[in-house]
Design an enzyme around this catalytic site. Structure first.
Site, PDB file in Angstrom:
ATOM      1  N   GLU A  18       0.825  -1.220   0.000  1.00 57.20           N
ATOM      2  CA  GLU A  18       0.000   0.000   0.000  1.00 57.20           C
ATOM      3  C   GLU A  18       0.856   1.266   0.000  1.00 57.20           C
ATOM      4  OE1 GLU A  18      -1.352   1.527   3.668  1.00 57.20           O
ATOM      5  OE2 GLU A  18      -0.735  -0.241   4.786  1.00 57.20           O
ATOM      6  N   LYS A  77      -5.748  10.355   1.297  1.00 52.90           N
ATOM      7  CA  LYS A  77      -5.803   9.007   1.866  1.00 52.90           C
ATOM      8  C   LYS A  77      -6.983   8.300   1.211  1.00 52.90           C
ATOM      9  CE  LYS A  77      -6.456   6.589   6.300  1.00 52.90           C
ATOM     10  NZ  LYS A  77      -6.467   6.714   7.773  1.00 52.90           N
ATOM     11  N   VAL A  97      -4.950  -0.089   3.231  1.00 49.99           N
ATOM     12  CA  VAL A  97      -5.070  -1.536   3.012  1.00 49.99           C
ATOM     13  C   VAL A  97      -6.368  -1.812   2.252  1.00 49.99           C
ATOM     14  CG1 VAL A  97      -5.382  -3.781   4.116  1.00 49.99           C
ATOM     15  CG2 VAL A  97      -3.711  -2.163   5.045  1.00 49.99           C
ATOM     16  N   ASP A 129     -16.547   3.988  14.478  1.00 50.68           N
ATOM     17  CA  ASP A 129     -15.463   4.188  13.516  1.00 50.68           C
ATOM     18  C   ASP A 129     -14.836   2.823  13.261  1.00 50.68           C
ATOM     19  OD1 ASP A 129     -13.321   4.861  11.954  1.00 50.68           O
ATOM     20  OD2 ASP A 129     -12.459   6.330  13.334  1.00 50.68           O
ATOM     21  N   SER A 131     -12.769   0.616  10.434  1.00 56.86           N
ATOM     22  CA  SER A 131     -11.982   0.770   9.215  1.00 56.86           C
ATOM     23  C   SER A 131     -12.583  -0.019   8.056  1.00 56.86           C
ATOM     24  CB  SER A 131     -10.558   0.288   9.462  1.00 56.86           C
ATOM     25  OG  SER A 131      -9.832   0.331   8.255  1.00 56.86           O
ATOM     26  N   ALA A 132     -12.546   0.591   6.875  1.00 57.29           N
ATOM     27  CA  ALA A 132     -13.000  -0.102   5.657  1.00 57.29           C
ATOM     28  C   ALA A 132     -12.052  -1.244   5.293  1.00 57.29           C
ATOM     29  CB  ALA A 132     -13.108   0.886   4.502  1.00 57.29           C
ATOM     30  N   ASP A 133     -10.913  -1.345   5.992  1.00 59.26           N
ATOM     31  CA  ASP A 133     -10.035  -2.501   5.762  1.00 59.26           C
ATOM     32  C   ASP A 133     -10.792  -3.807   6.014  1.00 59.26           C
ATOM     33  OD1 ASP A 133      -8.032  -0.621   5.445  1.00 59.26           O
ATOM     34  OD2 ASP A 133      -6.836  -1.259   7.172  1.00 59.26           O
ATOM     35  N   LYS A 150      -3.684  -3.021  14.685  1.00 59.24           N
ATOM     36  CA  LYS A 150      -3.020  -1.978  15.450  1.00 59.24           C
ATOM     37  C   LYS A 150      -3.618  -1.881  16.847  1.00 59.24           C
ATOM     38  CE  LYS A 150      -3.490   1.075  12.197  1.00 59.24           C
ATOM     39  NZ  LYS A 150      -3.430   0.965  10.770  1.00 59.24           N
TER      40      LYS A 150
HETATM   41  N1  PSU Z   1      -0.149   0.098   9.207  1.00 56.48           N
HETATM   42  C1  PSU Z   1       0.915   0.899   9.532  1.00 56.48           C
HETATM   43  N2  PSU Z   1       0.800   2.237   9.283  1.00 56.48           N
HETATM   44  C2  PSU Z   1      -0.312   2.790   8.670  1.00 56.48           C
HETATM   45  C3  PSU Z   1      -1.409   1.939   8.332  1.00 56.48           C
HETATM   46  C4  PSU Z   1      -1.270   0.605   8.617  1.00 56.48           C
HETATM   47  O1  PSU Z   1       1.931   0.410  10.053  1.00 56.48           O
HETATM   48  O2  PSU Z   1      -0.327   3.987   8.413  1.00 56.48           O
HETATM   49  C5  PSU Z   1      -2.615   2.505   7.601  1.00 56.48           C
HETATM   50  C6  PSU Z   1      -3.090   1.482   6.565  1.00 56.48           C
HETATM   51  O3  PSU Z   1      -3.134   2.122   5.315  1.00 56.48           O
HETATM   52  C7  PSU Z   1      -4.490   1.103   7.015  1.00 56.48           C
HETATM   53  C8  PSU Z   1      -4.935   2.413   7.621  1.00 56.48           C
HETATM   54  O4  PSU Z   1      -5.299   0.672   5.958  1.00 56.48           O
HETATM   55  O5  PSU Z   1      -3.780   2.777   8.381  1.00 56.48           O
HETATM   56  C9  PSU Z   1      -6.201   2.277   8.429  1.00 56.48           C
HETATM   57  O6  PSU Z   1      -6.722   3.549   8.642  1.00 56.48           O
HETATM   58  P1  PSU Z   1      -8.239   3.724   9.169  1.00 56.48           P
HETATM   59  O7  PSU Z   1      -8.206   3.145  10.570  1.00 56.48           O
HETATM   60  O8  PSU Z   1      -8.478   5.201   9.141  1.00 56.48           O
HETATM   61  O9  PSU Z   1      -9.120   2.923   8.269  1.00 56.48           O
HETATM   62 MN    MN Z   2     -12.284   5.320  10.195  1.00 55.64          MN
END
Ligand code: PSU
Ligand code: MN
Length: 291
Positions: A18, A77, A97, A129, A131-133, A150
Protein backbone atom coordinates in the site's frame (compact mmCIF):
# COMPACT_ATOMS: atom_id res chain seq x y z
CA UNK A 1 -7.89 3.53 -15.59
CA UNK A 2 -5.41 0.96 -14.21
CA UNK A 3 -1.78 0.72 -15.34
CA UNK A 4 -0.01 -2.54 -14.44
CA UNK A 5 3.79 -2.58 -14.83
CA UNK A 6 5.20 -5.17 -17.23
CA UNK A 7 7.18 -6.80 -14.45
CA UNK A 8 4.07 -7.28 -12.32
CA UNK A 9 2.07 -8.50 -15.30
CA UNK A 10 4.62 -11.21 -16.10
CA UNK A 11 5.42 -12.28 -12.53
CA UNK A 12 4.65 -15.70 -11.16
CA UNK A 13 4.33 -14.46 -7.59
CA UNK A 14 3.22 -10.90 -6.78
CA UNK A 15 2.86 -9.08 -3.45
CA UNK A 16 0.79 -5.90 -3.28
CA UNK A 17 2.00 -3.08 -1.04
CA UNK A 18 0.00 0.00 0.00
CA UNK A 19 0.95 3.69 -0.18
CA UNK A 20 -0.94 5.18 2.81
CA UNK A 21 1.76 3.78 5.02
CA UNK A 22 4.33 5.64 2.91
CA UNK A 23 2.46 8.95 2.74
CA UNK A 24 0.82 9.16 6.17
CA UNK A 25 2.26 6.42 8.41
CA UNK A 26 5.75 7.84 8.85
CA UNK A 27 7.27 11.29 9.34
CA UNK A 28 7.61 13.31 6.12
CA UNK A 29 10.37 11.92 3.95
CA UNK A 30 10.79 8.62 5.81
CA UNK A 31 7.90 6.73 4.27
CA UNK A 32 9.53 6.32 0.87
CA UNK A 33 12.52 4.51 2.41
CA UNK A 34 10.11 2.17 4.20
CA UNK A 35 8.34 1.49 0.91
CA UNK A 36 11.57 0.77 -0.93
CA UNK A 37 12.81 -1.50 1.87
CA UNK A 38 9.54 -3.47 1.71
CA UNK A 39 9.97 -3.88 -2.03
CA UNK A 40 13.49 -5.21 -1.50
CA UNK A 41 12.26 -7.72 1.06
CA UNK A 42 9.59 -8.92 -1.35
CA UNK A 43 12.28 -9.49 -3.98
CA UNK A 44 14.52 -11.23 -1.44
CA UNK A 45 11.58 -13.55 -0.78
CA UNK A 46 11.43 -14.42 -4.48
CA UNK A 47 8.35 -12.42 -5.53
CA UNK A 48 7.71 -9.18 -7.41
CA UNK A 49 6.44 -6.15 -5.45
CA UNK A 50 3.40 -4.28 -6.74
CA UNK A 51 3.18 -1.03 -4.82
CA UNK A 52 -0.23 0.48 -5.54
CA UNK A 53 -1.39 4.10 -5.57
CA UNK A 54 -3.22 6.69 -7.66
CA UNK A 55 -1.12 9.19 -9.66
CA UNK A 56 -2.99 12.07 -11.31
CA UNK A 57 -6.08 9.88 -11.57
CA UNK A 58 -4.33 6.79 -12.86
CA UNK A 59 -4.36 3.71 -10.63
CA UNK A 60 -0.83 2.33 -10.83
CA UNK A 61 -0.01 -1.27 -9.93
CA UNK A 62 3.77 -1.46 -9.64
CA UNK A 63 4.97 2.09 -8.96
CA UNK A 64 8.56 2.94 -9.89
CA UNK A 65 10.97 4.33 -7.29
CA UNK A 66 10.62 7.81 -8.80
CA UNK A 67 6.84 7.59 -8.71
CA UNK A 68 6.95 6.53 -5.05
CA UNK A 69 8.48 9.92 -4.22
CA UNK A 70 5.17 11.54 -5.13
CA UNK A 71 3.40 9.98 -2.15
CA UNK A 72 4.04 12.68 0.43
CA UNK A 73 1.80 14.00 3.17
CA UNK A 74 -0.23 16.01 0.63
CA UNK A 75 -1.50 12.85 -1.12
CA UNK A 76 -5.12 12.01 -0.38
CA UNK A 77 -5.80 9.01 1.87
CA UNK A 78 -7.72 6.60 -0.36
CA UNK A 79 -9.99 3.99 1.13
CA UNK A 80 -12.34 1.96 -1.09
CA UNK A 81 -14.97 4.72 -1.07
CA UNK A 82 -12.43 7.31 -2.26
CA UNK A 83 -10.98 5.52 -5.30
CA UNK A 84 -13.53 6.60 -7.88
CA UNK A 85 -13.41 10.30 -6.92
CA UNK A 86 -9.61 10.25 -6.95
CA UNK A 87 -9.63 8.78 -10.47
CA UNK A 88 -12.32 11.07 -11.88
CA UNK A 89 -10.79 14.19 -10.32
CA UNK A 90 -7.33 13.20 -11.57
CA UNK A 91 -5.91 13.47 -8.06
CA UNK A 92 -2.98 11.75 -6.41
CA UNK A 93 -3.90 9.42 -3.61
CA UNK A 94 -2.27 6.92 -1.31
CA UNK A 95 -4.26 3.72 -0.93
CA UNK A 96 -4.99 2.23 2.51
CA UNK A 97 -5.07 -1.54 3.01
CA UNK A 98 -8.76 -1.42 2.07
CA UNK A 99 -8.14 0.78 -0.98
CA UNK A 100 -5.26 -1.45 -2.07
CA UNK A 101 -7.40 -4.58 -1.69
CA UNK A 102 -10.10 -3.03 -3.85
CA UNK A 103 -7.47 -2.69 -6.61
CA UNK A 104 -6.16 -6.22 -5.94
CA UNK A 105 -9.66 -7.52 -6.54
CA UNK A 106 -9.82 -5.76 -9.89
CA UNK A 107 -6.47 -7.14 -11.09
CA UNK A 108 -6.51 -10.48 -9.20
CA UNK A 109 -3.50 -10.08 -6.92
CA UNK A 110 -3.70 -12.67 -4.15
CA UNK A 111 -1.08 -11.58 -1.59
CA UNK A 112 -0.37 -8.35 0.22
CA UNK A 113 1.96 -7.15 2.97
CA UNK A 114 1.35 -4.25 5.38
CA UNK A 115 2.03 -3.04 8.93
CA UNK A 116 -1.19 -3.38 10.86
CA UNK A 117 -4.73 -3.89 9.64
CA UNK A 118 -7.27 -1.18 10.46
CA UNK A 119 -10.26 -2.28 12.50
CA UNK A 120 -12.79 -1.24 15.13
CA UNK A 121 -11.61 1.94 16.82
CA UNK A 122 -11.82 2.28 20.61
CA UNK A 123 -14.89 4.08 21.88
CA UNK A 124 -17.10 2.64 19.12
CA UNK A 125 -20.05 2.42 21.52
CA UNK A 126 -20.36 6.23 21.52
CA UNK A 127 -18.82 6.94 18.17
CA UNK A 128 -18.77 4.33 15.41
CA UNK A 129 -15.46 4.19 13.52
CA UNK A 130 -14.75 0.87 11.81
CA UNK A 131 -11.98 0.77 9.22
CA UNK A 132 -13.00 -0.10 5.66
CA UNK A 133 -10.03 -2.50 5.76
CA UNK A 134 -12.32 -5.06 7.41
CA UNK A 135 -15.15 -5.40 4.86
CA UNK A 136 -12.53 -5.18 2.11
CA UNK A 137 -10.60 -8.17 3.48
CA UNK A 138 -13.90 -10.00 3.59
CA UNK A 139 -14.57 -9.24 -0.10
CA UNK A 140 -11.18 -9.65 -1.73
CA UNK A 141 -9.59 -12.94 -2.60
CA UNK A 142 -6.32 -11.82 -1.01
CA UNK A 143 -4.22 -12.97 1.93
CA UNK A 144 -2.92 -10.01 3.95
CA UNK A 145 0.19 -10.38 6.09
CA UNK A 146 0.23 -7.91 8.99
CA UNK A 147 1.53 -7.64 12.55
CA UNK A 148 -2.06 -8.33 13.56
CA UNK A 149 -4.24 -5.31 14.17
CA UNK A 150 -3.02 -1.98 15.45
CA UNK A 151 -3.20 -1.90 19.25
CA UNK A 152 -4.57 1.64 19.16
CA UNK A 153 -7.83 -0.09 18.16
CA UNK A 154 -10.32 -2.11 20.17
CA UNK A 155 -8.53 -5.37 19.37
CA UNK A 156 -11.08 -7.85 20.85
CA UNK A 157 -13.92 -6.11 18.98
CA UNK A 158 -11.88 -6.23 15.76
CA UNK A 159 -11.21 -9.95 16.23
CA UNK A 160 -14.93 -10.59 16.78
CA UNK A 161 -15.83 -8.67 13.64
CA UNK A 162 -13.26 -10.63 11.59
CA UNK A 163 -14.99 -13.80 12.78
CA UNK A 164 -18.40 -12.38 11.88
CA UNK A 165 -17.10 -11.59 8.40
CA UNK A 166 -15.76 -15.13 7.99
CA UNK A 167 -12.14 -14.04 7.62
CA UNK A 168 -9.65 -16.75 8.67
CA UNK A 169 -7.14 -15.25 11.10
CA UNK A 170 -3.93 -17.25 10.93
CA UNK A 171 -1.09 -16.91 13.44
CA UNK A 172 2.42 -17.34 12.09
CA UNK A 173 4.04 -19.58 14.72
CA UNK A 174 1.72 -18.11 17.33
CA UNK A 175 -1.67 -18.87 18.92
CA UNK A 176 -2.39 -15.20 19.54
CA UNK A 177 -3.27 -12.38 17.21
CA UNK A 178 -0.22 -10.06 17.32
CA UNK A 179 -0.81 -6.57 18.70
CA UNK A 180 1.37 -4.59 16.29
CA UNK A 181 3.84 -3.28 18.89
CA UNK A 182 3.60 -6.45 21.00
CA UNK A 183 3.80 -10.10 20.03
CA UNK A 184 1.80 -11.47 22.95
CA UNK A 185 -1.47 -10.84 24.74
CA UNK A 186 -3.90 -10.71 21.81
CA UNK A 187 -7.06 -12.78 21.24
CA UNK A 188 -6.72 -16.33 19.89
CA UNK A 189 -6.24 -16.81 16.17
CA UNK A 190 -8.55 -19.15 14.27
CA UNK A 191 -5.63 -21.36 13.20
CA UNK A 192 -1.91 -21.45 13.88
CA UNK A 193 0.51 -22.14 11.02
CA UNK A 194 4.16 -23.07 11.21
CA UNK A 195 5.24 -22.13 7.69
CA UNK A 196 4.48 -20.05 4.63
CA UNK A 197 3.60 -23.32 2.85
CA UNK A 198 0.94 -24.10 5.44
CA UNK A 199 -0.54 -20.60 5.14
CA UNK A 200 -0.59 -20.93 1.33
CA UNK A 201 -2.35 -24.32 1.59
CA UNK A 202 -5.06 -22.82 3.81
CA UNK A 203 -5.51 -19.89 1.42
CA UNK A 204 -5.86 -22.32 -1.47
CA UNK A 205 -8.48 -24.39 0.35
CA UNK A 206 -10.35 -21.24 1.43
CA UNK A 207 -10.45 -19.90 -2.12
CA UNK A 208 -11.53 -23.30 -3.50
CA UNK A 209 -14.45 -23.09 -1.09
CA UNK A 210 -15.39 -19.67 -2.54
CA UNK A 211 -14.00 -17.89 0.53
CA UNK A 212 -12.40 -14.47 0.23
CA UNK A 213 -9.66 -12.70 2.20
CA UNK A 214 -7.46 -14.10 4.95
CA UNK A 215 -5.27 -12.46 7.55
CA UNK A 216 -1.86 -13.90 8.41
CA UNK A 217 -0.59 -12.35 11.64
CA UNK A 218 3.17 -12.22 12.04
CA UNK A 219 4.36 -11.25 15.54
CA UNK A 220 6.87 -8.36 15.59
CA UNK A 221 10.39 -9.53 16.41
CA UNK A 222 10.77 -6.88 19.07
CA UNK A 223 7.93 -6.18 21.53
CA UNK A 224 7.52 -2.74 23.08
CA UNK A 225 5.92 -3.02 26.50
CA UNK A 226 5.48 0.61 27.47
CA UNK A 227 3.26 1.75 24.60
CA UNK A 228 -0.21 1.39 26.11
CA UNK A 229 -0.08 4.51 28.33
CA UNK A 230 1.20 6.48 25.35
CA UNK A 231 -1.62 5.16 23.14
CA UNK A 232 -4.17 6.29 25.73
CA UNK A 233 -2.56 9.71 25.86
CA UNK A 234 -2.51 9.94 22.06
CA UNK A 235 -6.20 9.07 21.83
CA UNK A 236 -7.10 11.62 24.54
CA UNK A 237 -5.13 14.24 22.72
CA UNK A 238 -6.79 13.34 19.40
CA UNK A 239 -10.21 13.77 21.02
CA UNK A 240 -9.19 17.09 22.60
CA UNK A 241 -7.98 18.38 19.25
CA UNK A 242 -11.15 17.09 17.54
CA UNK A 243 -9.27 14.77 15.22
CA UNK A 244 -11.81 12.44 13.60
CA UNK A 245 -12.27 9.81 10.92
CA UNK A 246 -9.41 9.26 8.49
CA UNK A 247 -7.09 11.54 10.47
CA UNK A 248 -7.10 9.49 13.67
CA UNK A 249 -4.66 6.74 12.64
CA UNK A 250 -1.95 9.05 11.21
CA UNK A 251 -2.34 11.42 14.18
CA UNK A 252 -1.88 8.64 16.73
CA UNK A 253 1.02 7.03 14.87
CA UNK A 254 2.97 10.29 14.64
CA UNK A 255 2.19 11.10 18.30
CA UNK A 256 3.66 7.72 19.28
CA UNK A 257 6.66 8.10 16.99
CA UNK A 258 7.53 11.42 18.65
CA UNK A 259 6.74 10.57 22.24
CA UNK A 260 8.44 7.16 22.29
CA UNK A 261 11.70 8.76 21.22
CA UNK A 262 11.51 6.95 17.89
CA UNK A 263 11.00 3.47 19.38
CA UNK A 264 7.61 2.91 17.75
CA UNK A 265 8.99 4.32 14.52
CA UNK A 266 11.79 1.76 14.42
CA UNK A 267 9.46 -1.09 15.43
CA UNK A 268 6.91 -0.04 12.82
CA UNK A 269 9.53 0.16 10.06
CA UNK A 270 10.91 -3.26 10.88
CA UNK A 271 7.61 -5.06 11.13
CA UNK A 272 6.39 -3.63 7.82
CA UNK A 273 9.49 -4.97 6.06
CA UNK A 274 9.33 -8.37 7.77
CA UNK A 275 5.66 -8.73 6.83
CA UNK A 276 6.48 -7.95 3.20
CA UNK A 277 9.04 -10.74 3.21
CA UNK A 278 6.60 -13.29 4.69
CA UNK A 279 3.95 -12.25 2.17
CA UNK A 280 6.49 -12.96 -0.60
CA UNK A 281 7.34 -16.38 0.80
CA UNK A 282 3.65 -17.22 1.02
CA UNK A 283 3.02 -16.05 -2.55
CA UNK A 284 5.95 -18.16 -3.77
CA UNK A 285 4.77 -21.22 -1.81
CA UNK A 286 1.33 -20.78 -3.39
CA UNK A 287 2.80 -20.55 -6.91
CA UNK A 288 5.13 -23.53 -6.30
CA UNK A 289 2.28 -25.76 -5.20
CA UNK A 290 0.54 -24.79 -8.43
CA UNK A 291 3.44 -26.33 -10.40
N1 PSU B 1 -0.15 0.10 9.21
C1 PSU B 1 0.92 0.90 9.53
N2 PSU B 1 0.80 2.24 9.28
C2 PSU B 1 -0.31 2.79 8.67
C3 PSU B 1 -1.41 1.94 8.33
C4 PSU B 1 -1.27 0.61 8.62
O1 PSU B 1 1.93 0.41 10.05
O2 PSU B 1 -0.33 3.99 8.41
C5 PSU B 1 -2.62 2.51 7.60
C6 PSU B 1 -3.09 1.48 6.57
O3 PSU B 1 -3.13 2.12 5.32
C7 PSU B 1 -4.49 1.10 7.02
C8 PSU B 1 -4.94 2.41 7.62
O4 PSU B 1 -5.30 0.67 5.96
O5 PSU B 1 -3.78 2.78 8.38
C9 PSU B 1 -6.20 2.28 8.43
O6 PSU B 1 -6.72 3.55 8.64
P1 PSU B 1 -8.24 3.72 9.17
O7 PSU B 1 -8.21 3.15 10.57
O8 PSU B 1 -8.48 5.20 9.14
O9 PSU B 1 -9.12 2.92 8.27
MN1 MN C 1 -12.28 5.32 10.20
Amino acid sequence: MIRISDEVREARAVVALETTLIAHGFPPGEGVAVGLESEQRVRAGGAVPATIGVLDGEIVVGLTATELERFGADARKIGPRDLAACVAQRATGATTVGGTLAVCRAVDIRFMGTGGLGGVHRGWVEHVDVSADLPEVARSRTLVVSAGVKSLLDVPATAELLETLGVPVLGFRTDELPLFYAARGGPRVSARVESAQEAAAIARAHWSLEGHGLLLGRPPDESLDEVEPLIEEALRSAAAERVHGQQVTPFVLSFLHERSGGQTLRANRELVAANARLAAETAVAYADADG
